[in-house]
Design a protein around this motif. Structure first.
Motif, mmCIF file in Angstrom:
data_model
loop_
_atom_site.group_PDB
_atom_site.id
_atom_site.type_symbol
_atom_site.label_atom_id
_atom_site.label_comp_id
_atom_site.label_asym_id
_atom_site.label_seq_id
_atom_site.Cartn_x
_atom_site.Cartn_y
_atom_site.Cartn_z
ATOM 1 N N LEU A 101 0.902 -1.292 -0.236
ATOM 2 C CA LEU A 101 -0.146 0.108 0.043
ATOM 3 C C LEU A 101 0.916 1.287 -0.066
ATOM 4 N N THR A 102 2.089 1.229 0.755
ATOM 5 C CA THR A 102 2.837 2.339 1.054
ATOM 6 C C THR A 102 3.951 2.409 -0.246
ATOM 7 N N GLU A 103 3.934 1.694 -1.024
ATOM 8 C CA GLU A 103 4.887 1.524 -2.141
ATOM 9 C C GLU A 103 6.235 1.290 -1.445
ATOM 10 N N GLY A 104 6.264 0.352 -0.575
ATOM 11 C CA GLY A 104 7.636 -0.017 0.057
ATOM 12 C C GLY A 104 8.266 0.959 1.042
ATOM 13 N N ARG A 105 7.451 1.829 1.655
ATOM 14 C CA ARG A 105 7.794 2.979 2.820
ATOM 15 C C ARG A 105 7.807 2.228 4.015
ATOM 16 N N PHE A 106 6.845 1.198 4.088
ATOM 17 C CA PHE A 106 6.759 0.260 5.370
ATOM 18 C C PHE A 106 7.248 -0.844 5.241
ATOM 19 N N ASP A 107 8.523 -0.989 5.788
ATOM 20 C CA ASP A 107 9.265 -2.493 5.425
ATOM 21 C C ASP A 107 9.874 -2.958 6.769
ATOM 22 N N PRO A 108 9.762 -3.933 7.437
ATOM 23 C CA PRO A 108 10.241 -4.539 8.645
ATOM 24 C C PRO A 108 11.431 -4.925 8.626
ATOM 25 N N THR A 109 12.032 -5.208 7.377
ATOM 26 C CA THR A 109 13.384 -5.605 7.209
ATOM 27 C C THR A 109 14.431 -4.532 7.368
ATOM 28 N N VAL A 110 14.080 -3.407 7.719
ATOM 29 C CA VAL A 110 15.033 -2.403 7.775
ATOM 30 C C VAL A 110 15.777 -2.458 9.279
ATOM 31 N N GLN A 111 15.532 -3.399 10.265
ATOM 32 C CA GLN A 111 16.048 -3.589 11.463
ATOM 33 C C GLN A 111 17.479 -3.679 11.406
ATOM 34 N N PRO A 112 18.290 -4.468 10.444
ATOM 35 C CA PRO A 112 19.738 -4.248 10.575
ATOM 36 C C PRO A 112 20.247 -2.918 10.584
ATOM 37 N N LEU A 113 19.574 -2.303 9.491
ATOM 38 C CA LEU A 113 20.227 -0.919 9.397
ATOM 39 C C LEU A 113 19.804 -0.087 10.641
ATOM 40 N N TRP A 114 18.816 -0.079 11.113
ATOM 41 C CA TRP A 114 18.459 0.495 12.544
ATOM 42 C C TRP A 114 19.529 0.234 13.484
ATOM 43 N N ARG A 115 19.654 -1.174 13.715
ATOM 44 C CA ARG A 115 20.642 -1.401 14.760
ATOM 45 C C ARG A 115 21.986 -0.962 14.506
ATOM 46 N N VAL A 116 22.458 -0.888 13.450
ATOM 47 C CA VAL A 116 24.030 -0.543 12.978
ATOM 48 C C VAL A 116 23.961 1.118 13.443
ATOM 49 N N LEU A 117 22.764 1.839 12.928
ATOM 50 C CA LEU A 117 22.908 3.388 13.277
ATOM 51 C C LEU A 117 22.754 3.544 14.842
ATOM 52 N N ALA A 118 21.754 2.917 15.434
ATOM 53 C CA ALA A 118 21.539 2.859 17.003
ATOM 54 C C ALA A 118 22.360 2.334 17.738
ATOM 55 N N ASP A 119 23.430 1.501 17.443
ATOM 56 C CA ASP A 119 24.445 1.046 18.113
ATOM 57 C C ASP A 119 25.359 2.367 17.943
ATOM 58 N N ALA A 120 25.867 2.688 16.788
ATOM 59 C CA ALA A 120 27.024 3.668 16.554
ATOM 60 C C ALA A 120 26.541 4.911 17.587
ATOM 61 N N TYR A 121 25.069 5.307 17.440
ATOM 62 C CA TYR A 121 24.733 6.509 18.262
ATOM 63 C C TYR A 121 24.939 6.340 19.440
ATOM 64 N N VAL A 122 24.733 5.140 20.173
ATOM 65 C CA VAL A 122 24.913 4.944 21.700
ATOM 66 C C VAL A 122 26.267 5.085 22.158
ATOM 67 N N ALA A 123 27.042 4.432 21.244
ATOM 68 C CA ALA A 123 28.789 4.377 21.330
ATOM 69 C C ALA A 123 29.428 5.899 21.210
ATOM 70 N N GLY A 124 28.411 6.587 20.631
ATOM 71 C CA GLY A 124 29.015 8.168 20.487
ATOM 72 C C GLY A 124 30.213 8.020 19.290
ATOM 73 N N ARG A 125 29.958 7.184 18.172
ATOM 74 C CA ARG A 125 30.976 7.331 17.165
ATOM 75 C C ARG A 125 30.010 7.119 15.818
ATOM 76 N N PRO A 126 30.791 7.579 14.812
ATOM 77 C CA PRO A 126 29.866 7.490 13.345
ATOM 78 C C PRO A 126 29.717 6.072 13.096
ATOM 79 N N ALA A 127 28.661 5.734 12.358
ATOM 80 C CA ALA A 127 28.418 4.475 11.879
ATOM 81 C C ALA A 127 29.396 4.037 10.894
ATOM 82 N N ASP A 128 29.902 2.567 11.054
ATOM 83 C CA ASP A 128 30.699 2.124 9.919
ATOM 84 C C ASP A 128 30.099 2.019 8.559
ATOM 85 N N VAL A 129 30.868 2.829 7.562
ATOM 86 C CA VAL A 129 30.200 2.727 6.185
ATOM 87 C C VAL A 129 29.924 1.422 5.595
ATOM 88 N N ALA A 130 30.855 0.535 5.968
ATOM 89 C CA ALA A 130 30.682 -0.972 5.473
ATOM 90 C C ALA A 130 29.682 -1.715 6.054
#
Length: 305
Positions: A101-130
């Motif tokens: 319905l949302t043309e892919g804007r709602f997608d539960p498989t975003v979790q690994p990306l969210w985890r990378v960004l959240a972990d980096a934010y909590v650690a106070g460092r930039p997220a690893d590009v790779a």
């Protein structure tokens, strides 16, 4: 400090405010880590609410990312889950419908990306590009296969149902209430579902954050999402809701969106997905021909200024 996805969402949520009902039983607590409330008008309100709380606990054993033996945790750890519960399958089916319905804007498989960004934010460092690139490559809900026998993820995928499970829990509690003969109840599990009305009223008065005028809600659910309520980077550009199509920060003028539907799960998922719309006009376009789902409110950056 470990900061969970649900903790982020409970802090960031632009949840609707509920006017308390006089002379009704009220319970307040948590559901999936977020503030929850049940307001119930029934002679056996306390006993019925206790059964509702047992149902919430049972559902958390399915949907919580932070219970080590929940169904979603086992699925994410193993990449597959045999004999999934009816509730998980029903929630996944609504998620798939909303994904399309949302043309892919709602997608539960975003979790690994969210985890990378959240972990980096909590650690106070930039997220690893790779790590970001690898997580982006795993996004794609169409790759998830599920039926009554099993749920199968593609290699490296993980799911989060946090953008739909709060609403789904409200739906299940409402189902229990109906079975108990309850006609007048307001269920708030982070998303709101209203049945009947408080004594002396035609509907439940509900106010969306940022609006002065209360709305009359009955026989429907209302969900609100705010994409930048919590920030995941030092520059203040990445909110807790990401764009799964690009695997990047949102490019949107929207700061808060509210959706109503018969189902709280559907309202919850759609409001989350519409946060990735470019603006209010695009959000309205996506829902133009969708029966029973209404865009109630869109607040933009200009409104927040």
């Amino acid at each position: 400090m470990t900061l969970s996805r649900r903790r982020f969402l409970s802090l960031a949520s632009a949840s609707c405010l509920i006017a308390p009902a006089a002379q009704a039983f009220q319970w307040q607590g948590t559901a999936l880590g977020a503030h929850a409330r049940i307001i119930l008008d029934h002679p056996n309100a306390e006993q019925i609410t206790q059964r509702a709380l047992a149902e919430i606990t049972r559902l958390e054993d399915i949907f919580s990312l932070y219970r080590v033996d929940s169904e979603i945790t086992r699925l994410n750890t193993q990449g597959h889950l045999n004999a999934p519960s009816f509730e998980l399958l029903e929630c996944l089916s609504t998620a798939r419908y909303t994904h399309r319905l949302t043309e892919g804007r709602f997608d539960p498989t975003v979790q690994p990306l969210w985890r990378v960004l959240a972990d980096a934010y909590v650690a106070g460092r930039p997220a690893d590009v790779a790590a970001i690139a690898a997580a982006r490559a795993r996004i794609g809900f169409d790759q998830v296969i599920f039926d009554s026998t099993a749920v199968e993820l593609s290699a490296g995928q993980q799911l989060t149902l946090n953008g739909i499970a709060q609403g789904y829990i409200a739906d299940r509690v409402a189902l229990l209430m109906r079975a108990e003969g309850v006609k007048d109840v307001l269920i708030d599990t982070g998303e709101i579902l209203a049945m009947g009305a408080p004594d002396g009223h035609a509907a439940w008065p509900v106010t969306i954050v940022g609006e002065a005028q209360a709305r009359a809600l009955t026989g429907r659910a209302l969900a609100t999402s705010a994409p930048y309520g919590t920030i995941l980077d030092a520059a203040g550009e990445i909110g807790h809701i990401l764009d799964p199509r690009s695997g990047a920060a949102l490019e949107t003028d929207i700061r808060q969106v509210s959706v109503s539907a018969q189902s709280a799960a559907l309202a919850d998922a759609v409001s989350t997905g519409l946060c990735s719309a470019r603006d209010g006009d695009e959000a309205r376009r996506l829902l133009r021909n969708v029966n029973g789902v209404f865009l109630e409110s869109v607040q933009t950056a200009a409104d927040a200024a």
